[in-house]
Design a protein around this motif. Structure first.
Motif, short mmCIF file in Angstrom:
data_model
loop_
_atom_site.label_atom_id
_atom_site.label_comp_id
_atom_site.label_asym_id
_atom_site.label_seq_id
_atom_site.Cartn_x
_atom_site.Cartn_y
_atom_site.Cartn_z
N ASP A 159 23.56 44.26 45.27
CA ASP A 159 23.32 43.04 44.50
C ASP A 159 22.81 43.35 43.09
OD1 ASP A 159 24.27 41.33 46.42
OD2 ASP A 159 22.30 40.96 47.30
N PHE A 160 22.99 44.59 42.66
CA PHE A 160 22.70 45.03 41.30
C PHE A 160 24.05 45.39 40.68
CE2 PHE A 160 21.22 49.01 38.85
CZ PHE A 160 21.14 48.32 37.65
N VAL A 161 24.57 44.52 39.82
CA VAL A 161 25.91 44.68 39.26
C VAL A 161 25.78 45.22 37.84
CG1 VAL A 161 28.06 43.48 38.67
CG2 VAL A 161 26.77 42.82 40.72
N PHE A 162 26.36 46.41 37.61
CA PHE A 162 26.26 47.07 36.31
C PHE A 162 27.43 48.05 36.18
CE2 PHE A 162 24.50 49.96 39.22
CZ PHE A 162 24.29 51.20 38.65
N TYR A 163 27.41 48.92 35.17
CA TYR A 163 28.56 49.78 34.89
C TYR A 163 28.91 50.75 36.00
CZ TYR A 163 24.94 53.12 33.40
OH TYR A 163 23.83 53.93 33.34
N ASN A 164 27.99 51.04 36.92
CA ASN A 164 28.29 51.93 38.05
C ASN A 164 28.53 51.17 39.35
OD1 ASN A 164 28.51 54.47 36.98
ND2 ASN A 164 26.37 54.99 37.27
N ASN A 165 28.39 49.87 39.35
CA ASN A 165 28.66 49.01 40.50
C ASN A 165 29.20 47.69 39.95
OD1 ASN A 165 28.67 47.96 43.16
ND2 ASN A 165 26.72 46.93 42.77
N LEU A 166 30.51 47.64 39.76
CA LEU A 166 31.12 46.54 39.01
C LEU A 166 31.26 45.23 39.77
CD1 LEU A 166 33.88 48.52 37.06
CD2 LEU A 166 31.66 47.72 36.22
N GLN A 167 30.99 45.23 41.09
CA GLN A 167 31.10 43.97 41.84
C GLN A 167 29.92 43.79 42.78
OE1 GLN A 167 34.84 43.30 43.85
NE2 GLN A 167 35.47 42.09 42.10
N GLY A 168 29.54 42.54 42.96
CA GLY A 168 28.49 42.20 43.91
C GLY A 168 28.69 40.79 44.43
N GLY A 169 27.79 40.39 45.33
CA GLY A 169 27.87 39.04 45.88
C GLY A 169 29.19 38.77 46.56
N ASN A 170 29.65 39.74 47.38
CA ASN A 170 30.93 39.62 48.09
C ASN A 170 32.09 39.35 47.13
OD1 ASN A 170 29.61 40.04 50.53
ND2 ASN A 170 29.26 37.85 50.83
N GLY A 171 32.03 39.97 45.94
CA GLY A 171 33.11 39.81 44.97
C GLY A 171 32.98 38.61 44.06
N SER A 172 31.92 37.83 44.19
CA SER A 172 31.76 36.63 43.36
C SER A 172 31.28 36.96 41.95
CB SER A 172 30.78 35.64 44.02
OG SER A 172 29.49 36.22 44.13
N VAL A 173 30.74 38.16 41.75
CA VAL A 173 30.22 38.58 40.44
C VAL A 173 30.90 39.90 40.07
CG1 VAL A 173 28.16 39.22 39.12
CG2 VAL A 173 28.01 37.44 40.88
N THR A 174 31.54 39.94 38.89
CA THR A 174 32.26 41.13 38.45
C THR A 174 31.88 41.50 37.03
OG1 THR A 174 34.16 40.49 39.82
CG2 THR A 174 34.55 42.15 38.13
N HIS A 175 31.39 42.72 36.85
CA HIS A 175 31.09 43.27 35.52
C HIS A 175 32.41 43.80 34.96
CE1 HIS A 175 29.38 45.82 32.40
NE2 HIS A 175 28.16 45.39 32.70
N LEU A 176 32.72 43.48 33.71
CA LEU A 176 34.01 43.85 33.14
C LEU A 176 34.00 45.20 32.43
CD1 LEU A 176 35.35 40.40 31.91
CD2 LEU A 176 35.68 41.56 34.08
N GLN A 210 30.69 41.77 29.34
CA GLN A 210 30.90 40.48 29.99
C GLN A 210 30.82 40.61 31.51
OE1 GLN A 210 34.86 39.70 28.41
NE2 GLN A 210 34.02 38.30 26.89
N VAL A 211 30.40 39.49 32.12
CA VAL A 211 30.32 39.39 33.57
C VAL A 211 31.01 38.09 33.98
CG1 VAL A 211 28.77 39.23 35.57
CG2 VAL A 211 28.12 40.65 33.60
N LYS A 212 31.95 38.19 34.94
CA LYS A 212 32.62 37.00 35.46
C LYS A 212 31.94 36.57 36.76
CE LYS A 212 36.82 38.25 36.15
NZ LYS A 212 38.28 38.42 36.33
N ILE A 213 31.80 35.26 36.94
CA ILE A 213 31.16 34.73 38.14
C ILE A 213 31.97 33.56 38.67
CG2 ILE A 213 29.05 33.70 39.10
CD1 ILE A 213 27.90 34.90 36.25
N ASP A 214 32.20 33.58 39.99
CA ASP A 214 32.76 32.42 40.67
C ASP A 214 31.60 31.77 41.41
OD1 ASP A 214 33.95 30.52 42.31
OD2 ASP A 214 35.76 31.75 42.58
N LEU A 215 31.05 30.72 40.81
CA LEU A 215 29.85 30.07 41.36
C LEU A 215 30.09 29.54 42.78
CD1 LEU A 215 28.76 28.12 38.16
CD2 LEU A 215 27.72 30.21 39.07
N SER A 216 31.32 29.16 43.08
CA SER A 216 31.62 28.60 44.40
C SER A 216 31.60 29.66 45.49
CB SER A 216 32.98 27.90 44.39
OG SER A 216 34.03 28.84 44.23
N LYS A 217 31.63 30.94 45.11
CA LYS A 217 31.67 32.02 46.09
C LYS A 217 30.40 32.85 46.14
CE LYS A 217 36.66 32.33 45.95
NZ LYS A 217 37.84 33.12 45.60
N VAL A 218 29.40 32.51 45.33
CA VAL A 218 28.13 33.24 45.38
C VAL A 218 27.49 32.99 46.73
CG1 VAL A 218 25.82 33.44 44.36
CG2 VAL A 218 27.81 33.12 42.87
#
Length: 193
Positions: A60-77, A91-99
């Motif tokens: 659940d720590f999303v950064f340059y060495n872990n580009l996805q978290g929250g079951n794929g709902s949060v993606t670091h670009l 930039q970070v993309k988030i799908d609020l409906s899937k958090v």
């Protein structure tokens, strides 16, 4: 038109933007001229926090060495190592409906890579901002310009997206830390040992 926030202000995201689910969080900055002879490498991270303001696991720590978290709902670009050019640096993309339901807030930070070794701090950074964009319309919903309030800090919690009464809101935080990414990780329950 985007809402321009001041430190400490909170604004609703989903209540005033019905149907909003996919957002892009962009962070940007410039570095002041200095003669340290080293490049600045600022890094953005998202901490997916539970009710106790801690991550449930390192994933659940999303950064340059872990580009996805929250079951794929949060993606670091991805990592921008120079910060050159106009617009968002990271930039970070988030799908609020899937958090996942256990995640109550997403805290966004900016840290200076190897700040102590390079003798760098946020006093040497200018024009830092965070913005939230509706990915479906490409419309900027809000923007928070941090100003020049920092001197010796090497990490900043810039802002957060959080749940409140079934809706998502944004809080402009702008809180500085000394100790860089390690201090932030410890604060949010990540073992950096």
């Amino acid at each position: 038109m985007a809402v321009s926030l001041q430190k400490g202000q909170k604004v609703d995201l989903t209540k005033t933007n019905p149907g909003l689910t996919r957002v892009l969080v962009g962070l940007g900055w410039d570095t002041n001229k200095y003669d340290g002879g080293r490049d600045f490498d600022l890094d953005t991270a998202a901490f997916l926090l539970q009710e106790d303001n801690k991550v449930s696991s390192d994933s659940d720590f999303v950064f340059y060495n872990n580009l996805q978290g929250g079951n794929g709902s949060v993606t670091h670009l991805g990592d921008n190592r120079t910060g050159e050019g106009d617009g968002d640096d990271e930039q970070v993309k988030i799908d609020l409906s899937k958090v996942p339901a256990n995640i109550k807030r997403l805290a966004f930070s900016a840290t200076i890579h190897e700040a102590n070794e390079r003798g760098q701090n946020f006093g040497q950074v200018s024009n830092a901002y965070i913005r939230v964009v509706n990915m479906d319309t490409d419309e900027e919903i809000l923007r928070y310009d941090l100003g020049e309030d920092f001197s010796v800090e090497t990490a900043i919690v810039v802002g957060e997206i959080y749940r409140h009464n079934g809706e998502w809101k944004f809080n402009a935080i702008g809180s500085g830390f000394q100790g860089g990414l390690g201090a932030l990780c410890s604060n949010f329950g990540i073992d950096v040992g």
